[in-house]
Write a protein that holds these residues in place. Sequence first.
Motif, PDB file in Angstrom:
ATOM      1  N   GLU A 129      -7.032   6.407  12.930  1.00 44.86           N
ATOM      2  CA  GLU A 129      -6.034   7.455  12.689  1.00 44.86           C
ATOM      3  C   GLU A 129      -4.614   7.012  13.031  1.00 44.86           C
ATOM      4  N   ALA A 130      -4.481   5.820  13.638  1.00 45.49           N
ATOM      5  CA  ALA A 130      -3.157   5.325  14.038  1.00 45.49           C
ATOM      6  C   ALA A 130      -2.821   4.014  13.335  1.00 45.49           C
ATOM      7  N   THR A 131      -3.334   3.840  12.097  1.00 45.16           N
ATOM      8  CA  THR A 131      -3.111   2.594  11.365  1.00 45.16           C
ATOM      9  C   THR A 131      -2.246   2.822  10.137  1.00 45.16           C
ATOM     10  N   VAL A 132      -1.432   1.813   9.798  1.00 46.52           N
ATOM     11  CA  VAL A 132      -0.572   1.824   8.616  1.00 46.52           C
ATOM     12  C   VAL A 132      -0.805   0.523   7.861  1.00 46.52           C
ATOM     13  N   ASP A 164      -7.532  -1.492  -1.127  1.00 46.56           N
ATOM     14  CA  ASP A 164      -8.620  -1.164  -0.204  1.00 46.56           C
ATOM     15  C   ASP A 164      -8.108  -0.974   1.216  1.00 46.56           C
ATOM     16  N   MET A 165      -7.202  -1.851   1.660  1.00 46.86           N
ATOM     17  CA  MET A 165      -6.701  -1.687   3.034  1.00 46.86           C
ATOM     18  C   MET A 165      -5.784  -0.467   3.126  1.00 46.86           C
ATOM     19  N   MET A 166      -5.071  -0.139   2.051  1.00 46.42           N
ATOM     20  CA  MET A 166      -4.232   1.059   2.056  1.00 46.42           C
ATOM     21  C   MET A 166      -5.090   2.313   2.139  1.00 46.42           C
ATOM     22  N   LEU A 215      -2.330   5.757   6.894  1.00 46.79           N
ATOM     23  CA  LEU A 215      -1.226   5.890   5.954  1.00 46.79           C
ATOM     24  C   LEU A 215      -1.120   4.609   5.145  1.00 46.79           C
ATOM     25  N   GLY A 216      -1.337   4.725   3.826  1.00 45.64           N
ATOM     26  CA  GLY A 216      -1.180   3.593   2.923  1.00 45.64           C
ATOM     27  C   GLY A 216       0.180   3.667   2.263  1.00 45.64           C
ATOM     28  N   VAL A 217       0.970   2.606   2.396  1.00 42.82           N
ATOM     29  CA  VAL A 217       2.359   2.601   1.937  1.00 42.82           C
ATOM     30  C   VAL A 217       2.544   1.570   0.829  1.00 42.82           C
ATOM     31  N   ALA A 218       3.046   2.023  -0.319  1.00 37.78           N
ATOM     32  CA  ALA A 218       3.359   1.138  -1.441  1.00 37.78           C
ATOM     33  C   ALA A 218       4.804   0.685  -1.303  1.00 37.78           C
ATOM     34  N   PHE A 219       5.016  -0.631  -1.225  1.00 38.62           N
ATOM     35  CA  PHE A 219       6.357  -1.173  -1.045  1.00 38.62           C
ATOM     36  C   PHE A 219       6.852  -1.790  -2.346  1.00 38.62           C
ATOM     37  N   ASN A 220       7.809  -1.099  -3.007  1.00 36.03           N
ATOM     38  CA  ASN A 220       8.340  -1.574  -4.295  1.00 36.03           C
ATOM     39  C   ASN A 220       7.190  -2.084  -5.166  1.00 36.03           C
ATOM     40  N   ALA A 221       6.215  -1.230  -5.345  1.00 38.23           N
ATOM     41  CA  ALA A 221       4.901  -1.637  -5.836  1.00 38.23           C
ATOM     42  C   ALA A 221       4.717  -1.407  -7.330  1.00 38.23           C
ATOM     43  N   LYS A 222       3.585  -1.936  -7.815  1.00 34.10           N
ATOM     44  CA  LYS A 222       3.168  -1.714  -9.197  1.00 34.10           C
ATOM     45  C   LYS A 222       2.798  -0.229  -9.367  1.00 34.10           C
ATOM     46  N   PRO A 223       2.940   0.318 -10.595  1.00 32.64           N
ATOM     47  CA  PRO A 223       2.701   1.753 -10.803  1.00 32.64           C
ATOM     48  C   PRO A 223       1.351   2.245 -10.302  1.00 32.64           C
ATOM     49  N   ASP A 236      -0.326   6.825  -0.128  1.00 38.29           N
ATOM     50  CA  ASP A 236       0.053   8.048   0.584  1.00 38.29           C
ATOM     51  C   ASP A 236       1.568   8.192   0.645  1.00 38.29           C
ATOM     52  N   ALA A 237       2.264   7.050   0.642  1.00 42.85           N
ATOM     53  CA  ALA A 237       3.725   7.043   0.746  1.00 42.85           C
ATOM     54  C   ALA A 237       4.260   5.863  -0.046  1.00 42.85           C
ATOM     55  N   GLN A 238       5.496   5.995  -0.501  1.00 43.49           N
ATOM     56  CA  GLN A 238       6.148   4.927  -1.247  1.00 43.49           C
ATOM     57  C   GLN A 238       7.462   4.549  -0.583  1.00 43.49           C
TER      58      GLN A 238
END
Length: 303
Positions: free
Chosen positions: A248-251, A261-263, A268-276, A283-285
């Motif tokens: 519950e405390a992982t990003v 898979d890791m996101m 919280l899975g974060v897309a960084f300037n990512a593919k569509p 969860d967040a961009q």
Amino acid sequence: MPSTYSAVSYGQSLSPADLAQIRAALTNHGCTIASERRETHPGFAAAIFELGWLAMNGGDANRLVLLRQALSEVGPLEASTAVVPDSLLRAPRKFIIMDVDSTLIQQEVIELLASHAGTEAEVAKVTEAAMRGELDFAQSLHHRVATLAGLPESVLAEVGAKIKLSIGAERLIAQAKAAGHVVAAVSGGFAQILAPLAQQLGLDYALANELEIRDGRLTGKVAGTVVDRAAKAEHLRKWSAEAGIAAEATVAIGDGANDLDMMEAAALGVAFNAKPAVRAAADAQINLPNLDVALVLAGIVAT
């Protein structure tokens, strides 16, 4: 115990009109705003709304999805709003894991290597398709690495010297570490490049593929098991458990299909300037060139 969330808005600027739209979207989806604060960081501004809405009760599982969708349509193009679980924001210790190529660093290492072999265009085309999820990652990696056969081992040092960290990467790692959190990098790229970088940055964990070298030259093969999307998720779980940090405390932060898979495994899975496709699943961009926006998303305050 019911889950609570905060909405975190961030962008190059956040006008009063933008914030009013965000508040309206939150209240229109049944949220109450318990508190609100503004923050200014190098290159971006942020606003944090602590929500009184208790989510994920009974049949309300879709409410979070619908809220995130509504918030994605609010504000200027350079601004985003993420809904972050308070279990992450309030955790005393957090675990941040990130991809390397086009996330921790600005380049794709295999393309830099391929430029020495005269195969950069071919490799870049395959890399793009793999990151969009159109090709099996392991198969595409073997294909690309094969084009490097015969290159002298010295090209690794030359490429390593050309690496540029993403804007905010050093700040993200230094502030997270200073506050007592754990930071890792896992890559479908190469250990010969990541290892010295991990030491330089003080990463707690690092893993990447090993390029096979014989008689001072690259063989065009990868030694051992390929670090693919499943391996990335596996090491998120393994390393965070070793560090004594709950899921519950992982990003997890990444830009390509190999990171999905890791996101998904992270709180919280974060897309960084990512593919569509990756942005749609996240969860967040972060659609700014500032990797350290992740500090705000994780609720990390510099010490």
